[in-house]
Design a protein around this motif. Structure first.
Motif, PDB file in Angstrom:
ATOM      1  N   THR A  53       0.326  -1.243   0.358  1.00  0.00           N
ATOM      2  CA  THR A  53      -0.109   0.026  -0.371  1.00  0.00           C
ATOM      3  C   THR A  53       0.843   1.115   0.227  1.00  0.00           C
ATOM      4  O   THR A  53       1.616   1.818   0.658  1.00  0.00           O
ATOM      5  N   GLU A  54       0.943   2.272  -0.829  1.00  0.00           N
ATOM      6  CA  GLU A  54       1.613   3.169  -1.227  1.00  0.00           C
ATOM      7  C   GLU A  54       1.062   4.622  -0.118  1.00  0.00           C
ATOM      8  O   GLU A  54       1.907   5.086   0.234  1.00  0.00           O
ATOM      9  N   GLU A  55      -0.011   4.607  -0.321  1.00  0.00           N
ATOM     10  CA  GLU A  55      -0.643   6.059   0.430  1.00  0.00           C
ATOM     11  C   GLU A  55       0.125   5.751   1.914  1.00  0.00           C
ATOM     12  O   GLU A  55      -0.192   4.265   2.559  1.00  0.00           O
ATOM     13  N   ALA A  56      -0.557   6.967   2.506  1.00  0.00           N
ATOM     14  CA  ALA A  56      -0.513   7.165   3.932  1.00  0.00           C
ATOM     15  C   ALA A  56      -1.894   6.716   4.338  1.00  0.00           C
ATOM     16  O   ALA A  56      -3.136   6.599   4.231  1.00  0.00           O
ATOM     17  N   ILE A  57      -1.256   6.334   5.715  1.00  0.00           N
ATOM     18  CA  ILE A  57      -2.219   5.213   6.179  1.00  0.00           C
ATOM     19  C   ILE A  57      -2.404   5.966   7.832  1.00  0.00           C
ATOM     20  O   ILE A  57      -1.249   6.291   8.355  1.00  0.00           O
ATOM     21  N   VAL A  58      -3.710   5.543   8.443  1.00  0.00           N
ATOM     22  CA  VAL A  58      -3.657   6.816  10.109  1.00  0.00           C
ATOM     23  C   VAL A  58      -5.212   5.784  10.224  1.00  0.00           C
ATOM     24  O   VAL A  58      -5.907   5.749   9.804  1.00  0.00           O
ATOM     25  N   GLN A  59      -4.825   4.632  11.452  1.00  0.00           N
ATOM     26  CA  GLN A  59      -6.080   3.900  11.830  1.00  0.00           C
ATOM     27  C   GLN A  59      -5.639   4.009  13.937  1.00  0.00           C
ATOM     28  O   GLN A  59      -4.704   4.150  14.416  1.00  0.00           O
ATOM     29  N   VAL A  60      -6.726   3.844  13.801  1.00  0.00           N
ATOM     30  CA  VAL A  60      -6.947   3.915  15.510  1.00  0.00           C
ATOM     31  C   VAL A  60      -7.967   2.919  15.976  1.00  0.00           C
ATOM     32  O   VAL A  60      -8.661   1.976  15.749  1.00  0.00           O
ATOM     33  N   TYR A  61      -7.579   1.983  17.141  1.00  0.00           N
ATOM     34  CA  TYR A  61      -7.557   1.172  17.404  1.00  0.00           C
ATOM     35  C   TYR A  61      -8.029   0.771  18.739  1.00  0.00           C
ATOM     36  O   TYR A  61      -7.457   1.238  19.896  1.00  0.00           O
ATOM     37  N   GLY A  62      -8.973   0.063  18.865  1.00  0.00           N
ATOM     38  CA  GLY A  62      -9.735  -0.468  20.790  1.00  0.00           C
ATOM     39  C   GLY A  62      -9.109  -1.730  21.094  1.00  0.00           C
ATOM     40  O   GLY A  62      -9.590  -2.520  20.103  1.00  0.00           O
ATOM     41  N   LYS A  81       1.238   5.184   9.166  1.00  0.00           N
ATOM     42  CA  LYS A  81       2.138   4.758   8.199  1.00  0.00           C
ATOM     43  C   LYS A  81       2.579   5.967   7.376  1.00  0.00           C
ATOM     44  O   LYS A  81       1.417   6.854   6.412  1.00  0.00           O
ATOM     45  N   VAL A  82       4.091   6.549   6.511  1.00  0.00           N
ATOM     46  CA  VAL A  82       3.191   7.351   5.991  1.00  0.00           C
ATOM     47  C   VAL A  82       3.342   6.662   5.001  1.00  0.00           C
ATOM     48  O   VAL A  82       4.233   6.055   4.580  1.00  0.00           O
ATOM     49  N   ARG A  83       3.549   8.439   3.789  1.00  0.00           N
ATOM     50  CA  ARG A  83       3.113   7.441   2.193  1.00  0.00           C
ATOM     51  C   ARG A  83       4.552   6.886   1.854  1.00  0.00           C
ATOM     52  O   ARG A  83       5.963   7.294   1.714  1.00  0.00           O
ATOM     53  N   ARG A 124      -7.095   7.588   4.586  1.00  0.00           N
ATOM     54  CA  ARG A 124      -5.779   7.054   4.153  1.00  0.00           C
ATOM     55  C   ARG A 124      -5.464   8.533   3.103  1.00  0.00           C
ATOM     56  O   ARG A 124      -6.535   9.451   2.869  1.00  0.00           O
ATOM     57  N   GLY A 125      -4.774   8.671   2.580  1.00  0.00           N
ATOM     58  CA  GLY A 125      -4.366   9.406   1.457  1.00  0.00           C
ATOM     59  C   GLY A 125      -3.996  10.929   1.647  1.00  0.00           C
ATOM     60  O   GLY A 125      -3.372  10.800   2.910  1.00  0.00           O
ATOM     61  N   GLU A 126      -4.352  11.508   1.643  1.00  0.00           N
ATOM     62  CA  GLU A 126      -3.880  13.135   1.500  1.00  0.00           C
ATOM     63  C   GLU A 126      -4.513  13.180   3.426  1.00  0.00           C
ATOM     64  O   GLU A 126      -3.998  14.215   3.697  1.00  0.00           O
ATOM     65  N   LYS A 127      -5.752  13.129   3.145  1.00  0.00           N
ATOM     66  CA  LYS A 127      -6.736  13.434   4.547  1.00  0.00           C
ATOM     67  C   LYS A 127      -5.363  12.636   5.434  1.00  0.00           C
ATOM     68  O   LYS A 127      -4.964  13.624   7.079  1.00  0.00           O
ATOM     69  N   ALA A 128      -4.898  10.997   5.525  1.00  0.00           N
ATOM     70  CA  ALA A 128      -4.297  10.709   6.376  1.00  0.00           C
ATOM     71  C   ALA A 128      -2.451  11.655   6.482  1.00  0.00           C
ATOM     72  O   ALA A 128      -2.066  11.360   7.245  1.00  0.00           O
ATOM     73  N   GLU A 129      -2.175  12.225   5.750  1.00  0.00           N
ATOM     74  CA  GLU A 129      -0.700  13.087   5.280  1.00  0.00           C
ATOM     75  C   GLU A 129      -1.044  13.873   6.497  1.00  0.00           C
ATOM     76  O   GLU A 129      -0.032  14.677   7.113  1.00  0.00           O
ATOM     77  N   ALA A 130      -1.624  14.890   6.028  1.00  0.00           N
ATOM     78  CA  ALA A 130      -2.073  15.678   6.830  1.00  0.00           C
ATOM     79  C   ALA A 130      -1.909  15.072   8.075  1.00  0.00           C
ATOM     80  O   ALA A 130      -1.490  16.371   9.104  1.00  0.00           O
ATOM     81  N   ALA A 131      -3.037  14.206   8.958  1.00  0.00           N
ATOM     82  CA  ALA A 131      -3.240  13.943  10.497  1.00  0.00           C
ATOM     83  C   ALA A 131      -1.624  13.445  10.698  1.00  0.00           C
ATOM     84  O   ALA A 131      -1.496  13.826  12.004  1.00  0.00           O
TER      85      ALA A 131
END
Length: 267
Positions: A53-62, A81-83, A124-131
């Motif tokens: 997966t190339e794109e940036a990813i942000v996930q929150v888990y519990g 995960k950065v891009r 994912r993507g640009e929103k994740a990069e900013a986050a």
């Protein structure tokens, strides 16, 4: 004598109501007597493989906390995960180690000492990069970097709630059983973690939240009871969310809506 007796009876009933959920979870738990050394820490396979997966990813888990603490609460964490990166970075807080805040490479979706994770947010993507930029800034500014108290905070859920409040891209409603999320860094008033309402809290011991995303929650000694009209649900201490709709983040912002287990399950 009548009034003190009435007060005692009402207080006893309230405590029984608050502890009924944790007691039920404890009765159904299969973790009793299991050593943390032998507890499952394997990946649940929820997160995409970083190398694919190339794109940036942000996930929150519990996931349910370890041992008897899991009868009351969950442990939450954030994975980024950065891009173009070949690995994730996992951010959380624990009560052991030289510092409470940990940011380290690792699998984002591992079981928390025998308890399966639940995905609460997925960007994912640009929103994740900013986050990710804002998440790093928020982690550096976390005011309890060298403090930890399991109850009522600051703990792992205090940390995640703090980061979520500082990062506008993270529109996340944390579960009511994330004990510690209501422990505020400054003062007694703050925005709800989702940013869609406000809350009042006295050091996590007592408080009230009213929010579009979280609904209405009453915090008594760190145990939250409430309703979520949008999810057609009730929120019970220990048990968590019981309703007809998914209460978590607006899935229209998700890359894909995965099917995952509910945190409120005793298993």
């Amino acid at each position: 004598m009548i009034k003190p007796l009435q007060w005692l009876i009402r207080t006893t009933i309230l405590l029984l109501v608050l502890l009924a959920g944790p007691a039920l979870i404890a009765a159904c738990s299969s973790q009793s007597g299991q050593s943390w050394r032998d507890a499952d820490r394997s990946s649940a396979g929820i997160a995409p493989q970083p190398g694919q997966t190339e794109e940036a990813i942000v996930q929150v888990y519990g996931a349910r906390a370890y041992s008897w603490r899991g009868d009351f609460a969950i442990h939450t964490w954030i994975a980024t995960k950065v891009r173009g990166a070949s690995t994730y970075e996992v951010h959380d807080v624990t009560g052991w180690g030289y510092t409470t805040v940990r940011s380290r490479p690792g699998e984002p979706d591992t079981a928390w000492y025998g308890n399966p994770p639940m995905l609460l947010a997925d960007l994912r993507g640009e929103k994740a990069e900013a986050a990710i930029i804002n998440i790093r800034t928020a982690i550096d500014a976390y005011p309890f970097a060298n403090e930890y108290k399991a109850w009522p905070g600051p703990n792992s859920n205090t940390f995640v709630a703090w980061v979520i409040r500082q990062v506008p891209e993270l529109n996340v409603a944390l579960p009511n059983i994330a004990i510690g999320k209501d422990y505020l860094a400054d003062g007694v008033f703050a925005k709800a973690p989702s940013g869609s309402g406000y809350q009042f809290s006295l050091n996590g011991y007592f408080g009230l939240m009213a929010s579009i995303r979280e609904g209405v929650e009453l915090n008594i000694l760190g145990l939250n009871i409430g309703i979520d009209p949008l999810a057609l649900a009730v929120k019970l201490p220990g048990i968590g969310h019981i309703g007809l709709r998914d209460p978590w983040m607006d899935r229209s912002t998700w890359h894909k809506a995965p099917v995952v287990e509910q945190v409120s399950d005793a298993d």
